[in-house]
Write a protein that holds these residues in place. Sequence first.
Motif, PDB file in Angstrom:
ATOM      1  N   ILE A  29     -15.051  13.940   8.318  1.00  0.00           N
ATOM      2  CA  ILE A  29     -16.347  14.519   8.647  1.00  0.00           C
ATOM      3  C   ILE A  29     -16.659  14.261  10.120  1.00  0.00           C
ATOM      4  N   GLY A  30     -17.158  15.283  10.794  1.00  0.00           N
ATOM      5  CA  GLY A  30     -17.562  15.141  12.189  1.00  0.00           C
ATOM      6  C   GLY A  30     -19.072  15.134  12.312  1.00  0.00           C
ATOM      7  N   GLY A  31     -19.567  14.469  13.330  1.00  0.00           N
ATOM      8  CA  GLY A  31     -21.004  14.425  13.543  1.00  0.00           C
ATOM      9  C   GLY A  31     -21.341  14.316  15.020  1.00  0.00           C
ATOM     10  N   THR A  32     -22.603  14.545  15.337  1.00  0.00           N
ATOM     11  CA  THR A  32     -23.068  14.442  16.717  1.00  0.00           C
ATOM     12  C   THR A  32     -24.117  13.341  16.848  1.00  0.00           C
ATOM     13  N   ILE A  33     -24.145  12.745  18.043  1.00  0.00           N
ATOM     14  CA  ILE A  33     -25.134  11.728  18.383  1.00  0.00           C
ATOM     15  C   ILE A  33     -26.075  12.328  19.422  1.00  0.00           C
ATOM     16  N   ARG A  34     -27.364  12.168  19.221  1.00  0.00           N
ATOM     17  CA  ARG A  34     -28.356  12.616  20.199  1.00  0.00           C
ATOM     18  C   ARG A  34     -29.307  11.450  20.465  1.00  0.00           C
ATOM     19  N   ALA A  51     -16.616  10.651  14.182  1.00  0.00           N
ATOM     20  CA  ALA A  51     -15.894  11.206  13.032  1.00  0.00           C
ATOM     21  C   ALA A  51     -15.555  10.069  12.083  1.00  0.00           C
ATOM     22  N   TYR A  52     -15.524  10.387  10.798  1.00  0.00           N
ATOM     23  CA  TYR A  52     -15.173   9.377   9.803  1.00  0.00           C
ATOM     24  C   TYR A  52     -14.492  10.042   8.612  1.00  0.00           C
ATOM     25  N   ASP A  53     -13.787   9.216   7.857  1.00  0.00           N
ATOM     26  CA  ASP A  53     -13.097   9.638   6.635  1.00  0.00           C
ATOM     27  C   ASP A  53     -13.940   9.146   5.464  1.00  0.00           C
ATOM     28  N   ASP A  54     -14.316  10.055   4.570  1.00  0.00           N
ATOM     29  CA  ASP A  54     -15.222   9.666   3.474  1.00  0.00           C
ATOM     30  C   ASP A  54     -14.505   9.193   2.209  1.00  0.00           C
ATOM     31  N   GLU A 160     -26.348  13.770  13.328  1.00  0.00           N
ATOM     32  CA  GLU A 160     -26.299  15.014  12.549  1.00  0.00           C
ATOM     33  C   GLU A 160     -24.866  15.327  12.178  1.00  0.00           C
ATOM     34  N   ILE A 161     -24.654  15.694  10.923  1.00  0.00           N
ATOM     35  CA  ILE A 161     -23.321  16.051  10.436  1.00  0.00           C
ATOM     36  C   ILE A 161     -23.000  17.482  10.844  1.00  0.00           C
ATOM     37  N   THR A 162     -21.783  17.688  11.327  1.00  0.00           N
ATOM     38  CA  THR A 162     -21.292  19.033  11.590  1.00  0.00           C
ATOM     39  C   THR A 162     -20.328  19.405  10.465  1.00  0.00           C
TER      40      THR A 162
END
Length: 201
Positions: A29-34, A51-54, A160-162
């Motif tokens: 899973i990819g995500g963004t940091i704001r 990014a992380y592996d679930d 936020e998850i992409t």
Amino acid sequence: MNIKYGLTAILGTYLISTFGGDPAMAATIGGTIRVDVTKGSFAGVYRGDFAYDDTHLTKVGSEFMTINGGGNGIIPGLLSMNFRFLDFATGLNPVTYTASDVDGFPDYPLLYLENGIPTQFALQIFSASGNDGLMFGDPRSFNFALRNGTIGGDGIVSLEITEPTTEPTSVPENASPFASLLAFLGLGAAHLWRKSKKANK
């Protein structure tokens, strides 16, 4: 190949796939940091990604994830973390800070998830002098000190998850004892059939 033996093998494979249980789906899973800094000379929006592996997530309640995992229920799975902010010395040049820059790496950064949804990071990065740095803390806070610790500020962190960065991979669970028994009986029948065929010659 003998037709009967082939049909038996196909039947065994079908039974395993049918009765072996639903496959466990795992994805990267990819995500963004704001980070929103609203006051002072360094007000603005600063961004990053992770990014992380679930695979090891239960997605129930509070969970904590690092790169290698650890004790106290901290699970492995964090793959990367990048955050673009200002350099510590002048506060002018954008620098990309990565997970390996984090104090305590690889036990940090730590990603906090609630019911499978990432909500905040715990991490800190210091300059060589120790007077400058940045920190992600609770609750979703961001703090920084620049120019030998003479200037600082704070902000709010949003994750936020992409879309998943890879297609989900189907990981079959172990076949149930019933399915294994059926497959074993199917292969056994093929063996007995071949043995009886040799005896009849």
